[in-house]
Design a protein around this motif. Sequence first.
Motif, PDB file in Angstrom:
ATOM      1  N   VAL A  59       0.828  -1.003   0.103  1.00 48.41           N
ATOM      2  CA  VAL A  59       0.056   0.082  -0.404  1.00 48.41           C
ATOM      3  C   VAL A  59       0.720   1.092  -0.295  1.00 48.41           C
ATOM      4  CG1 VAL A  59      -2.187   1.119   1.379  1.00 48.41           C
ATOM      5  CG2 VAL A  59      -2.119  -1.082   0.897  1.00 48.41           C
ATOM      6  N   LEU A  60       1.752   1.005   0.943  1.00 44.15           N
ATOM      7  CA  LEU A  60       2.774   2.521   0.907  1.00 44.15           C
ATOM      8  C   LEU A  60       3.561   2.566  -0.406  1.00 44.15           C
ATOM      9  CD1 LEU A  60       3.779   2.360   4.551  1.00 44.15           C
ATOM     10  CD2 LEU A  60       2.061   3.705   3.617  1.00 44.15           C
ATOM     11  N   SER A  61       4.068   1.667  -1.345  1.00 45.42           N
ATOM     12  CA  SER A  61       5.033   1.818  -2.445  1.00 45.42           C
ATOM     13  C   SER A  61       4.265   2.332  -3.487  1.00 45.42           C
ATOM     14  CB  SER A  61       5.143   0.462  -3.042  1.00 45.42           C
ATOM     15  OG  SER A  61       2.955  -0.156  -3.287  1.00 45.42           O
ATOM     16  N   HIS A  62       2.986   2.459  -3.191  1.00 47.75           N
ATOM     17  CA  HIS A  62       1.808   3.849  -4.096  1.00 47.75           C
ATOM     18  C   HIS A  62       2.056   5.054  -3.623  1.00 47.75           C
ATOM     19  CE1 HIS A  62       0.415  -0.083  -5.371  1.00 47.75           C
ATOM     20  NE2 HIS A  62      -0.452   0.238  -5.807  1.00 47.75           N
ATOM     21  N   TYR A  63       2.971   5.161  -2.793  1.00 49.32           N
ATOM     22  CA  TYR A  63       2.790   6.934  -2.485  1.00 49.32           C
ATOM     23  C   TYR A  63       4.481   7.420  -2.766  1.00 49.32           C
ATOM     24  CZ  TYR A  63       3.505  11.508  -0.032  1.00 49.32           C
ATOM     25  OH  TYR A  63       3.560  12.540   0.390  1.00 49.32           O
ATOM     26  N   PRO A  64       4.558   8.605  -3.708  1.00 47.92           N
ATOM     27  CA  PRO A  64       5.857   8.373  -4.296  1.00 47.92           C
ATOM     28  C   PRO A  64       7.008   8.993  -2.854  1.00 47.92           C
ATOM     29  CG  PRO A  64       5.306   9.845  -5.486  1.00 47.92           C
ATOM     30  CD  PRO A  64       4.238   8.912  -4.821  1.00 47.92           C
ATOM     31  N   THR A  65       9.066   8.273  -2.836  1.00 42.50           N
ATOM     32  CA  THR A  65       9.669   9.010  -2.264  1.00 42.50           C
ATOM     33  C   THR A  65      10.748   9.650  -3.076  1.00 42.50           C
ATOM     34  OG1 THR A  65      10.393   7.263  -1.740  1.00 42.50           O
ATOM     35  CG2 THR A  65       8.772   7.540  -0.176  1.00 42.50           C
ATOM     36  N   GLY A  66      11.544  10.877  -2.772  1.00 38.80           N
ATOM     37  CA  GLY A  66      12.578  11.215  -3.203  1.00 38.80           C
ATOM     38  C   GLY A  66      13.227  10.032  -2.750  1.00 38.80           C
ATOM     39  N   VAL A  67      14.737  10.136  -3.369  1.00 40.22           N
ATOM     40  CA  VAL A  67      16.050   9.586  -3.036  1.00 40.22           C
ATOM     41  C   VAL A  67      16.478  10.360  -2.692  1.00 40.22           C
ATOM     42  CG1 VAL A  67      17.052   7.485  -3.614  1.00 40.22           C
ATOM     43  CG2 VAL A  67      14.953   7.621  -4.428  1.00 40.22           C
ATOM     44  N   CYS A  68      17.896  10.078  -1.767  1.00 43.17           N
ATOM     45  CA  CYS A  68      18.677  10.861  -1.099  1.00 43.17           C
ATOM     46  C   CYS A  68      20.173  10.084  -0.704  1.00 43.17           C
ATOM     47  CB  CYS A  68      18.407  11.771   0.484  1.00 43.17           C
ATOM     48  SG  CYS A  68      17.174  12.585   0.076  1.00 43.17           S
ATOM     49  N   VAL A  69      21.363  11.004  -0.580  1.00 42.56           N
ATOM     50  CA  VAL A  69      22.101   9.985  -0.101  1.00 42.56           C
ATOM     51  C   VAL A  69      22.372  10.989   1.174  1.00 42.56           C
ATOM     52  CG1 VAL A  69      25.131   9.460  -0.081  1.00 42.56           C
ATOM     53  CG2 VAL A  69      22.902   8.586  -2.038  1.00 42.56           C
ATOM     54  N   MET A 116      24.663   6.507   3.218  1.00 42.32           N
ATOM     55  CA  MET A 116      23.765   5.646   2.582  1.00 42.32           C
ATOM     56  C   MET A 116      22.349   6.017   1.650  1.00 42.32           C
ATOM     57  SD  MET A 116      22.426   6.114   6.963  1.00 42.32           S
ATOM     58  CE  MET A 116      21.015   4.893   6.636  1.00 42.32           C
ATOM     59  N   ILE A 117      21.713   5.386   1.772  1.00 40.41           N
ATOM     60  CA  ILE A 117      20.524   5.768   0.483  1.00 40.41           C
ATOM     61  C   ILE A 117      19.395   5.390   1.271  1.00 40.41           C
ATOM     62  CG2 ILE A 117      18.676   4.974  -1.205  1.00 40.41           C
ATOM     63  CD1 ILE A 117      21.302   6.160  -2.554  1.00 40.41           C
ATOM     64  N   VAL A 118      18.616   6.582   1.380  1.00 44.47           N
ATOM     65  CA  VAL A 118      17.533   6.857   2.699  1.00 44.47           C
ATOM     66  C   VAL A 118      15.866   7.272   2.050  1.00 44.47           C
ATOM     67  CG1 VAL A 118      18.731   7.400   4.758  1.00 44.47           C
ATOM     68  CG2 VAL A 118      17.861   9.741   2.931  1.00 44.47           C
ATOM     69  N   GLY A 119      14.817   6.901   1.645  1.00 45.91           N
ATOM     70  CA  GLY A 119      14.029   7.522   0.678  1.00 45.91           C
ATOM     71  C   GLY A 119      13.137   7.730   1.470  1.00 45.91           C
ATOM     72  N   SER A 120      12.980   8.261   3.443  1.00 41.77           N
ATOM     73  CA  SER A 120      12.012   8.283   4.038  1.00 41.77           C
ATOM     74  C   SER A 120      12.945  10.108   4.617  1.00 41.77           C
ATOM     75  CB  SER A 120      12.407   7.540   5.434  1.00 41.77           C
ATOM     76  OG  SER A 120      13.755   7.427   5.772  1.00 41.77           O
ATOM     77  N   PHE A 121      13.305  10.773   3.736  1.00 42.24           N
ATOM     78  CA  PHE A 121      13.842  12.358   3.811  1.00 42.24           C
ATOM     79  C   PHE A 121      12.429  13.223   4.408  1.00 42.24           C
ATOM     80  CE2 PHE A 121      15.200  17.010   2.598  1.00 42.24           C
ATOM     81  CZ  PHE A 121      15.904  16.987   3.903  1.00 42.24           C
ATOM     82  N   THR A 122      12.464  14.502   5.454  1.00 45.18           N
ATOM     83  CA  THR A 122      11.822  15.207   5.216  1.00 45.18           C
ATOM     84  C   THR A 122      11.749  16.595   6.369  1.00 45.18           C
ATOM     85  OG1 THR A 122       9.079  16.291   5.737  1.00 45.18           O
ATOM     86  CG2 THR A 122      10.605  14.287   7.617  1.00 45.18           C
ATOM     87  N   PHE A 156      14.783   8.589   8.939  1.00 51.42           N
ATOM     88  CA  PHE A 156      14.309   7.184   9.781  1.00 51.42           C
ATOM     89  C   PHE A 156      14.959   6.620   8.815  1.00 51.42           C
ATOM     90  CE2 PHE A 156      10.813  10.289   8.081  1.00 51.42           C
ATOM     91  CZ  PHE A 156      10.128  10.296   9.473  1.00 51.42           C
ATOM     92  N   PRO A 157      16.701   5.993   9.303  1.00 48.29           N
ATOM     93  CA  PRO A 157      17.032   5.158   9.004  1.00 48.29           C
ATOM     94  C   PRO A 157      16.826   3.509   9.796  1.00 48.29           C
ATOM     95  CG  PRO A 157      18.724   6.351  10.780  1.00 48.29           C
ATOM     96  CD  PRO A 157      17.141   7.202   9.883  1.00 48.29           C
ATOM     97  N   HIS A 192      13.083   1.512  13.135  1.00 45.03           N
ATOM     98  CA  HIS A 192      13.656   2.330  12.307  1.00 45.03           C
ATOM     99  C   HIS A 192      13.542   3.125  13.518  1.00 45.03           C
ATOM    100  CE1 HIS A 192      12.592   0.848   8.432  1.00 45.03           C
ATOM    101  NE2 HIS A 192      13.671   1.524   8.581  1.00 45.03           N
ATOM    102  N   PHE A 193      14.248   4.834  12.971  1.00 45.73           N
ATOM    103  CA  PHE A 193      15.470   5.552  14.155  1.00 45.73           C
ATOM    104  C   PHE A 193      15.060   6.740  12.820  1.00 45.73           C
ATOM    105  CE2 PHE A 193      18.453   2.805  15.547  1.00 45.73           C
ATOM    106  CZ  PHE A 193      18.436   2.726  16.734  1.00 45.73           C
ATOM    107  N   ILE A 194      14.221   8.044  14.394  1.00 42.19           N
ATOM    108  CA  ILE A 194      13.716   8.918  13.692  1.00 42.19           C
ATOM    109  C   ILE A 194      15.459  10.242  14.235  1.00 42.19           C
ATOM    110  CG2 ILE A 194      12.435  10.896  13.387  1.00 42.19           C
ATOM    111  CD1 ILE A 194      10.158   9.397  14.734  1.00 42.19           C
TER     112      ILE A 194
END
Length: 165
Positions: free
Chosen positions: A15-25, A38-44, A56-57, A132-134
């Motif tokens: 379900v959550l894969s239907h929401y796009p996320t940006g990709v950061c290093v 490290m790659i993260v797709g959970s940056f805000t 969120f690593p 995960h951690f925040i």
Amino acid sequence: MKEEGVIDGRVFRHVLSHYPTGVCVITAVTPEGTREGMIVGSFTSVSLDPPLVAFFPARESRSWARVQSAGRFCVNVLSSTQKPLCRQFAASGADKFDGVTHRDSPLGAPILDSVVAWIDCTLDAVHEAGDHFIAIGRVHALEVERPGMPLLFFQGGYGEFSAFQ
């Protein structure tokens, strides 16, 4: 019958894969002087005053442990043309910086060449959150490096954003 409130992990991910996320290093230099990424797709973004961001690593991430030990990091927002760089930083074991051109941020973390933007931070707080951690970073410097389309992760693959006019 499933217990109320228990969510199957596969369904949750689908379900959550239907929401796009940006990709950061996320990049850093450890106290020993080694570069980490490290790659993260959970940056805000978190706050304007003070300027705070978060990612969120995963708890089991060895890269996160090294970034955390640095106490400062740089968020590198990847462009849609940087899929190979994304794969390189997602791999474990090898030197993630092999052949990667970069320069130092004001706080000393690597800024990767050709990223859309970078955000230089000190680690402000870390909170436990399930598996995960925040990680909250206090922003000290930031810049749009090369305006363009960011790399997105969507439904298990990488792509780019196309703006409607």
